[in-house]
Design an enzyme around this catalytic site. Structure first.
Site, PDB file in Angstrom:
ATOM      1  N   PRO A   9       0.786  -1.235   0.000  1.00  7.09           N
ATOM      2  CA  PRO A   9       0.000   0.000   0.000  1.00  7.09           C
ATOM      3  C   PRO A   9       0.817   1.284   0.000  1.00  7.09           C
ATOM      4  O   PRO A   9       1.823   1.390   0.703  1.00  7.09           O
ATOM      5  CB  PRO A   9      -0.840  -0.102   1.287  1.00  7.09           C
ATOM      6  CG  PRO A   9      -0.190  -1.155   2.106  1.00  7.09           C
ATOM      7  CD  PRO A   9       0.482  -2.089   1.152  1.00  7.09           C
ATOM      8  N   ASN A  10       0.350   2.200  -0.815  1.00  9.97           N
ATOM      9  CA  ASN A  10       0.873   3.579  -0.916  1.00  9.97           C
ATOM     10  C   ASN A  10       2.227   3.696  -1.613  1.00  9.97           C
ATOM     11  O   ASN A  10       2.729   4.803  -1.797  1.00  9.97           O
ATOM     12  CB  ASN A  10       0.929   4.247   0.471  1.00  9.97           C
ATOM     13  CG  ASN A  10      -0.435   4.284   1.112  1.00  9.97           C
ATOM     14  OD1 ASN A  10      -1.397   4.728   0.477  1.00  9.97           O
ATOM     15  ND2 ASN A  10      -0.557   3.799   2.333  1.00  9.97           N
ATOM     16  N   ARG A  17       4.676  11.167  -1.869  1.00 10.47           N
ATOM     17  CA  ARG A  17       4.398  10.770  -0.496  1.00 10.47           C
ATOM     18  C   ARG A  17       5.596  11.035   0.411  1.00 10.47           C
ATOM     19  O   ARG A  17       6.666  10.451   0.219  1.00 10.47           O
ATOM     20  CB  ARG A  17       4.132   9.270  -0.557  1.00 10.47           C
ATOM     21  CG  ARG A  17       4.028   8.606   0.741  1.00 10.47           C
ATOM     22  CD  ARG A  17       4.034   7.098   0.579  1.00 10.47           C
ATOM     23  NE  ARG A  17       3.704   6.529   1.852  1.00 10.47           N
ATOM     24  CZ  ARG A  17       4.022   5.312   2.231  1.00 10.47           C
ATOM     25  NH1 ARG A  17       4.655   4.504   1.402  1.00 10.47           N
ATOM     26  NH2 ARG A  17       3.690   4.884   3.415  1.00 10.47           N
ATOM     27  N   TYR A  22      10.730   9.092   2.075  1.00 17.44           N
ATOM     28  CA  TYR A  22      10.826   8.068   1.035  1.00 17.44           C
ATOM     29  C   TYR A  22      11.572   8.529  -0.224  1.00 17.44           C
ATOM     30  O   TYR A  22      11.752   7.735  -1.146  1.00 17.44           O
ATOM     31  CB  TYR A  22       9.417   7.577   0.668  1.00 17.44           C
ATOM     32  CG  TYR A  22       8.703   6.961   1.851  1.00 17.44           C
ATOM     33  CD1 TYR A  22       9.191   5.794   2.441  1.00 17.44           C
ATOM     34  CD2 TYR A  22       7.568   7.550   2.405  1.00 17.44           C
ATOM     35  CE1 TYR A  22       8.568   5.231   3.543  1.00 17.44           C
ATOM     36  CE2 TYR A  22       6.918   6.988   3.504  1.00 17.44           C
ATOM     37  CZ  TYR A  22       7.429   5.833   4.067  1.00 17.44           C
ATOM     38  OH  TYR A  22       6.812   5.278   5.160  1.00 17.44           O
ATOM     39  N   ASN A  74       7.902  -5.532  -0.365  1.00 21.71           N
ATOM     40  CA  ASN A  74       7.748  -4.373   0.517  1.00 21.71           C
ATOM     41  C   ASN A  74       6.264  -4.330   0.870  1.00 21.71           C
ATOM     42  O   ASN A  74       5.434  -3.884   0.072  1.00 21.71           O
ATOM     43  CB  ASN A  74       8.190  -3.075  -0.161  1.00 21.71           C
ATOM     44  CG  ASN A  74       8.156  -1.899   0.821  1.00 21.71           C
ATOM     45  OD1 ASN A  74       7.565  -1.996   1.893  1.00 21.71           O
ATOM     46  ND2 ASN A  74       8.792  -0.796   0.443  1.00 21.71           N
ATOM     47  N   ALA A  77       2.775  -0.688   5.262  1.00 20.46           N
ATOM     48  CA  ALA A  77       2.311  -0.709   6.659  1.00 20.46           C
ATOM     49  C   ALA A  77       1.804  -2.087   7.097  1.00 20.46           C
ATOM     50  O   ALA A  77       1.769  -2.379   8.299  1.00 20.46           O
ATOM     51  CB  ALA A  77       1.230   0.348   6.860  1.00 20.46           C
ATOM     52  N   HIS A  80       3.663  -4.285   9.702  1.00 18.52           N
ATOM     53  CA  HIS A  80       3.622  -4.119  11.153  1.00 18.52           C
ATOM     54  C   HIS A  80       2.481  -4.871  11.829  1.00 18.52           C
ATOM     55  O   HIS A  80       2.484  -5.013  13.041  1.00 18.52           O
ATOM     56  CB  HIS A  80       3.532  -2.617  11.487  1.00 18.52           C
ATOM     57  CG  HIS A  80       4.531  -1.806  10.711  1.00 18.52           C
ATOM     58  ND1 HIS A  80       5.877  -2.025  10.800  1.00 18.52           N
ATOM     59  CD2 HIS A  80       4.373  -0.807   9.785  1.00 18.52           C
ATOM     60  CE1 HIS A  80       6.516  -1.189   9.989  1.00 18.52           C
ATOM     61  NE2 HIS A  80       5.618  -0.440   9.347  1.00 18.52           N
ATOM     62  N   ASP A  87       1.351 -15.442   7.615  1.00 15.83           N
ATOM     63  CA  ASP A  87       0.987 -16.857   7.452  1.00 15.83           C
ATOM     64  C   ASP A  87       1.230 -17.321   6.018  1.00 15.83           C
ATOM     65  O   ASP A  87       1.653 -18.447   5.789  1.00 15.83           O
ATOM     66  CB  ASP A  87      -0.499 -17.076   7.800  1.00 15.83           C
ATOM     67  CG  ASP A  87      -0.732 -17.137   9.302  1.00 15.83           C
ATOM     68  OD1 ASP A  87       0.253 -17.158  10.076  1.00 15.83           O
ATOM     69  OD2 ASP A  87      -1.913 -17.163   9.709  1.00 15.83           O
ATOM     70  N   GLU A  98      12.245  -9.424   2.673  1.00 20.79           N
ATOM     71  CA  GLU A  98      11.537  -8.213   3.114  1.00 20.79           C
ATOM     72  C   GLU A  98      12.387  -6.981   2.789  1.00 20.79           C
ATOM     73  O   GLU A  98      13.589  -6.977   3.074  1.00 20.79           O
ATOM     74  CB  GLU A  98      11.330  -8.310   4.639  1.00 20.79           C
ATOM     75  CG  GLU A  98      10.735  -7.084   5.283  1.00 20.79           C
ATOM     76  CD  GLU A  98      10.713  -7.187   6.827  1.00 20.79           C
ATOM     77  OE1 GLU A  98      11.362  -8.093   7.400  1.00 20.79           O
ATOM     78  OE2 GLU A  98      10.049  -6.326   7.430  1.00 20.79           O
ATOM     79  N   HIS A 100      12.462  -2.488   2.804  1.00 20.47           N
ATOM     80  CA  HIS A 100      11.874  -1.188   3.142  1.00 20.47           C
ATOM     81  C   HIS A 100      12.799  -0.095   2.629  1.00 20.47           C
ATOM     82  O   HIS A 100      14.029  -0.222   2.748  1.00 20.47           O
ATOM     83  CB  HIS A 100      11.704  -1.031   4.657  1.00 20.47           C
ATOM     84  CG  HIS A 100      10.825  -2.088   5.240  1.00 20.47           C
ATOM     85  ND1 HIS A 100       9.465  -2.078   5.056  1.00 20.47           N
ATOM     86  CD2 HIS A 100      11.117  -3.212   5.931  1.00 20.47           C
ATOM     87  CE1 HIS A 100       8.963  -3.156   5.642  1.00 20.47           C
ATOM     88  NE2 HIS A 100       9.941  -3.863   6.178  1.00 20.47           N
ATOM     89  N   SER A 102      12.796   2.971   3.953  1.00 19.60           N
ATOM     90  CA  SER A 102      13.261   3.663   5.159  1.00 19.60           C
ATOM     91  C   SER A 102      13.760   2.637   6.174  1.00 19.60           C
ATOM     92  O   SER A 102      13.553   1.432   6.019  1.00 19.60           O
ATOM     93  CB  SER A 102      12.102   4.466   5.759  1.00 19.60           C
ATOM     94  OG  SER A 102      11.068   3.586   6.180  1.00 19.60           O
ATOM     95  N   ARG A 107      12.260   4.708  13.312  1.00 19.97           N
ATOM     96  CA  ARG A 107      11.096   5.585  13.132  1.00 19.97           C
ATOM     97  C   ARG A 107      10.121   5.443  14.311  1.00 19.97           C
ATOM     98  O   ARG A 107      10.536   5.114  15.417  1.00 19.97           O
ATOM     99  CB  ARG A 107      10.456   5.290  11.770  1.00 19.97           C
ATOM    100  CG  ARG A 107      11.422   5.583  10.599  1.00 19.97           C
ATOM    101  CD  ARG A 107      10.777   5.359   9.267  1.00 19.97           C
ATOM    102  NE  ARG A 107       9.628   6.240   9.070  1.00 19.97           N
ATOM    103  CZ  ARG A 107       8.677   6.039   8.152  1.00 19.97           C
ATOM    104  NH1 ARG A 107       8.764   4.994   7.341  1.00 19.97           N
ATOM    105  NH2 ARG A 107       7.669   6.879   8.037  1.00 19.97           N
ATOM    106  N   ARG A 111       6.287   1.231  14.023  1.00 20.46           N
ATOM    107  CA  ARG A 111       6.979   0.689  12.837  1.00 20.46           C
ATOM    108  C   ARG A 111       8.129  -0.230  13.203  1.00 20.46           C
ATOM    109  O   ARG A 111       8.673  -0.931  12.353  1.00 20.46           O
ATOM    110  CB  ARG A 111       7.534   1.823  11.975  1.00 20.46           C
ATOM    111  CG  ARG A 111       6.481   2.579  11.235  1.00 20.46           C
ATOM    112  CD  ARG A 111       7.114   3.575  10.277  1.00 20.46           C
ATOM    113  NE  ARG A 111       6.267   4.720  10.151  1.00 20.46           N
ATOM    114  CZ  ARG A 111       5.230   4.804   9.294  1.00 20.46           C
ATOM    115  NH1 ARG A 111       4.960   3.824   8.477  1.00 20.46           N
ATOM    116  NH2 ARG A 111       4.496   5.883   9.269  1.00 20.46           N
TER     117      ARG A 111
END
Ligand code: DQA
Length: 143
Positions: A9-10, A17, A22, A74, A77, A80, A87, A98, A100, A102, A107, A111
């Site tokens: 998302p985003n 953003r 970012y 990625n 959110a 978290h 799962d 994984e 990210h 940032s 942060r 997060r």
């Protein structure tokens, strides 16, 4: 070798953003960067993005079904708090890395927790696009 890159998302709003967090580069810049690096590493990539938790799970299951060698994820959110994505990663028998942009450990408190880290093969964070490049390289070398 086929690697699926999933953005949550985003991430489609990159560039607009919170650029101080970012960066100013757009999602299209990220796509170009990934394509360029896939050529350098000699891997086939497919890149997808969704703002929806279930769609991200569908993409992860698709990677298993279509026998991808690995996934770069990625989860935004969802990282978290999504036990459903966690799962799914635990259920599919392919490495998920994984990433990210940032450094989530530096942060806000919420997060600092990743519910997916311990089911992922590796985590790269805090290096903007370079986090993705390292993740791609990791999957490429693992296989
Ligand atoms: C992010 C970090 C997350 O906390 C945030 O919700 C994102 C992006 C990153 O790439 O730094 O959407 O995953």
């Amino acid at each position: 070798m086929k690697i699926l890159i999933i953005n949550g998302p985003n991430l489609n709003l990159l560039g607009k953003r919170e650029p101080e967090v970012y960066g100013k580069n757009t999602y299209q810049d990220l796509v170009k960067f990934l394509k360029k690096n896939s050529r350098v590493l000699n891997v086939d990539i497919r890149i997808c993005q969704s703002n929806h938790e279930g769609k991200i799970i569908d993409y992860l299951q698709y990677a298993m079904k279509k026998r991808y060698s690995g996934v770069v994820l990625n989860a935004g959110a969802y990282t978290h708090y999504s036990y459903a994505i966690r799962d799914c990663i635990a259920a599919i028998n392919i490495p998920v890395v994984e990433v990210h942009l940032s450094n989530i450990k530096m942060r806000e408190e919420f997060r600092k927790t990743s519910v997916i880290s311990d089911v992922c093969a590796k985590t790269f964070m805090g290096e903007h696009f370079e986090s993705y490049r390292k993740a791609l390289e990791y999957v490429a070398k693992k296989n």
